[in-house]
Design a protein around this motif. Structure first.
Motif, mmCIF file in Angstrom:
data_model
loop_
_atom_site.group_PDB
_atom_site.id
_atom_site.type_symbol
_atom_site.label_atom_id
_atom_site.label_comp_id
_atom_site.label_asym_id
_atom_site.label_seq_id
_atom_site.Cartn_x
_atom_site.Cartn_y
_atom_site.Cartn_z
ATOM 1 N N THR A 41 -5.002 2.505 -2.004
ATOM 2 C CA THR A 41 -5.241 1.550 -0.920
ATOM 3 C C THR A 41 -4.473 1.932 0.337
ATOM 4 O O THR A 41 -5.020 1.897 1.443
ATOM 5 N N ASN A 42 -3.217 2.336 0.179
ATOM 6 C CA ASN A 42 -2.413 2.696 1.352
ATOM 7 C C ASN A 42 -2.958 3.931 2.068
ATOM 8 O O ASN A 42 -2.960 3.993 3.298
ATOM 9 N N LYS A 45 -6.225 2.814 3.884
ATOM 10 C CA LYS A 45 -5.889 2.061 5.104
ATOM 11 C C LYS A 45 -5.412 2.982 6.220
ATOM 12 O O LYS A 45 -5.601 2.683 7.399
#
Length: 136
Positions: A41-42, A45
């Motif tokens: 996810t990081n 993003k």
């Protein structure tokens, strides 16, 4: 150019790599693979073009990549607190992709002769090495 970024734990190194690659290069496809959903996810993003999580995603990603970038632990089975499986380390090691490994002295894996530096130093060094890949 297909760039595969692999990271574990919180994905902090992968996130920094994605940001710097997007800032310095055009016409590259960044695939981010995390060993867990937080790291994936990081990196997503941060601007990765696509992302996936887990062992099979690493194996498949290694088949398609021109360049693999990540902390050195990605090629050491059971490193990163056990998040790197033997199958992951094998797939990365056997991939024909060029591997740019960031020296991180954690989890009883110490790279002798490499001074402790801030991670920004190592990220910059990786970007410089990546530039060489585009110029060759």
């Amino acid at each position: 150019m297909e760039i595969l970024i692999i990271d574990a734990q919180g994905g902090g190194i992968g996130k920094q790599l994605v940001l710097e690659i997007n800032k310095n290069f055009k016409n590259v496809n960044i695939t981010a693979v995390g060993t867990n959903s937080v790291s994936t996810t990081n990196m997503l993003k941060a601007g990765a073009d696509c992302a996936a999580t887990g062992e099979n995603a690493v194996v498949v990603g290694c088949r398609k990549a021109d360049i693999i970038i990540g902390p050195v632990g990605i090629v050491i089975a059971d490193s990163m607190y056990g998040e790197i499986t033997p199958k992951m380390a094998e797939a990365i090691g056997q991939s024909s992709a060029k591997k740019l490994l960031i020296p991180v002295n954690h989890c009883n894996n110490v790279i002798v002769g490499v001074e402790n530096q801030k991670m920004t130093f190592f990220i910059s060094a990786a970007i410089e090495e990546l530039k060489k890949c585009f110029n060759s």
